[in-house]
Scaffold this active site. Sequence first.
Site, PDB file in Angstrom:
ATOM      1  N   ASN A 149      24.496  40.847 -18.220  1.00  0.00           N
ATOM      2  CA  ASN A 149      23.833  41.378 -17.028  1.00  0.00           C
ATOM      3  C   ASN A 149      23.515  40.311 -15.982  1.00  0.00           C
ATOM      4  O   ASN A 149      23.399  40.607 -14.805  1.00  0.00           O
ATOM      5  CB  ASN A 149      22.545  42.109 -17.418  1.00  0.00           C
ATOM      6  N   GLN A 184      26.047  47.233 -19.147  1.00  0.00           N
ATOM      7  CA  GLN A 184      26.640  46.829 -17.868  1.00  0.00           C
ATOM      8  C   GLN A 184      28.137  47.153 -17.788  1.00  0.00           C
ATOM      9  O   GLN A 184      28.775  46.849 -16.776  1.00  0.00           O
ATOM     10  CB  GLN A 184      26.455  45.312 -17.652  1.00  0.00           C
ATOM     11  N   SER A 204      23.204  52.804 -20.751  1.00  0.00           N
ATOM     12  CA  SER A 204      22.007  52.971 -19.926  1.00  0.00           C
ATOM     13  C   SER A 204      22.346  53.731 -18.642  1.00  0.00           C
ATOM     14  O   SER A 204      23.241  53.335 -17.896  1.00  0.00           O
ATOM     15  CB  SER A 204      21.441  51.582 -19.579  1.00  0.00           C
ATOM     16  N   THR A 242      10.565  66.533 -27.523  1.00  0.00           N
ATOM     17  CA  THR A 242      11.301  67.408 -26.607  1.00  0.00           C
ATOM     18  C   THR A 242      12.218  66.578 -25.724  1.00  0.00           C
ATOM     19  O   THR A 242      11.819  65.568 -25.163  1.00  0.00           O
ATOM     20  CB  THR A 242      10.312  68.230 -25.752  1.00  0.00           C
ATOM     21  N   CYS A 329      14.433  42.373 -15.879  1.00  0.00           N
ATOM     22  CA  CYS A 329      13.493  42.621 -16.965  1.00  0.00           C
ATOM     23  C   CYS A 329      12.660  41.395 -17.303  1.00  0.00           C
ATOM     24  O   CYS A 329      11.801  41.446 -18.168  1.00  0.00           O
ATOM     25  CB  CYS A 329      14.240  43.079 -18.206  1.00  0.00           C
TER      26      CYS A 329
HETATM   27  N1  PLP Z   1      20.759  45.610 -21.745  1.00  0.00           N
HETATM   28  C1  PLP Z   1      21.330  45.164 -20.615  1.00  0.00           C
HETATM   29  C2  PLP Z   1      22.615  44.391 -20.676  1.00  0.00           C
HETATM   30  C3  PLP Z   1      20.721  45.433 -19.384  1.00  0.00           C
HETATM   31  O1  PLP Z   1      21.296  44.991 -18.248  1.00  0.00           O
HETATM   32  C4  PLP Z   1      19.511  46.178 -19.351  1.00  0.00           C
HETATM   33  C5  PLP Z   1      18.802  46.403 -18.083  1.00  0.00           C
HETATM   34  O2  PLP Z   1      18.750  45.539 -17.228  1.00  0.00           O
HETATM   35  C6  PLP Z   1      18.966  46.617 -20.563  1.00  0.00           C
HETATM   36  C7  PLP Z   1      19.631  46.312 -21.739  1.00  0.00           C
HETATM   37  C8  PLP Z   1      17.705  47.438 -20.584  1.00  0.00           C
HETATM   38  O3  PLP Z   1      18.000  48.712 -20.053  1.00  0.00           O
HETATM   39  P1  PLP Z   1      16.927  49.875 -19.872  1.00  0.00           P
HETATM   40  O4  PLP Z   1      16.093  49.460 -18.708  1.00  0.00           O
HETATM   41  O5  PLP Z   1      17.732  51.122 -19.635  1.00  0.00           O
HETATM   42  O6  PLP Z   1      16.120  49.977 -21.098  1.00  0.00           O
END
Ligand code: PLP
Length: 383
Positions: A149, A184, A204, A242, A329
């Site tokens: 990512n 990604q 995702s 749910t 994140c």
């Molecule tokens: N894994 C990767 C490679 C990501 O880019 C992301 C989000 O940036 C995630 C996991 C986490 O995704 P989510 O926000 O849908 O939990």
Amino acid sequence: MQNRIYLDHAAATPLSSVAWMAMEPILTGAWGNPSSLHQEGVKAAQALHAAHESVAKCIGAHADEIVLTSGATESINLAVFGSLRAGSIRGKHIVTVATEHAAVLGAIRAAGADVSIVSVDDRGHVSTESILAALRDDTVLVSVMMANNEIGVVHDAHGIGKAIDAWRKKRGSVYPLFHSDASQAPNYLEIDVESLHVDLLTLSSPKVYGPKGAGALYIRRNAPLASVFGGGKQESGRRPGTENIVGAVGFASALSESVAMRHHESARLLPLRERLIEGLLAIRGASLNGDRIRRLPNNVNIAFDGVEGEELVLRLDAAGIAASTGSACKGGSEPSHVLAALGFSANRINGSVRLTLGRATMATDIDRAISTVREIVLGIRGE
Ligand code: PLP
């Protein structure tokens, strides 16, 4: 006033109108509980079943192998905690890679696994040999993402999956399970669970122009994965509660659209990415982070000498361009563990920005991004 240019598609993509059109009638017309026996419930259950089928079709799986979740983080936690719990007799060893997303590294830590973190080279690649060398008799899970990512580097997930499968066959064991975080990947890379030899695969929704709070975990039939949550029987008991039908339907339709657009978008974005890389590398003291070739067609991650990435991102925002310093994140100013894993200095890590292209990105946006970055970088350095 000039239009804003959004170059942070690795963090979030805008909702596609196709997904919105699929969601709207569900919001207003299929609000029943899919577990109910009456017509309102049946209507909701049908929409949910269609979402399973559609997601499964996009990755070469069966509908009953798809567990719809609240997103990648939940899918990854289900995969990690579920495989450790089911494989407790075998052990609690997990093999993963230093550049994995915090969701993978954090879930493994939270689960109390015994972990081997395999390193990458200075371009961000992990070798199949180093994954194999880390395997032990008590390894229950290997987790390697399809594409990174932060730096967009594409791993050889097929080669790794094939090698793990051969390792298991030689020992007559189902272990280790192979999980890949493909969050990604869908916009640009083909995902076929058979040729990848994955047992578990994470998707995702907000990365594929779908709504937030949705995603999926693919679980191969008969893969030993224990339940993690207590509750009802929804999603085969693996994700009780749910169901988020609106999110599931939006995600499923966005994913299908993304798969349909994959070849065209990849071919369209590749020259735009190269134009951006060329333009930015022409600025003195710029270096590209991550392999230039085996890289997602929408990702540029670049460091500038004598510049703080955060300051650059804030100034770009003020100039109408949305970029990022890396993973959304991470929060705060924590330095990137991904760039650190490539062996870069603190200065290079702190001076890095990520620009990720998407469906709305045009050549004129790229040219404006290059000239704006140049102006800001030179301004910060007082050149
Ligand atoms: N894994 C990767 C490679 C990501 O880019 C992301 C989000 O940036 C995630 C996991 C986490 O995704 P989510 O926000 O849908 O939990």
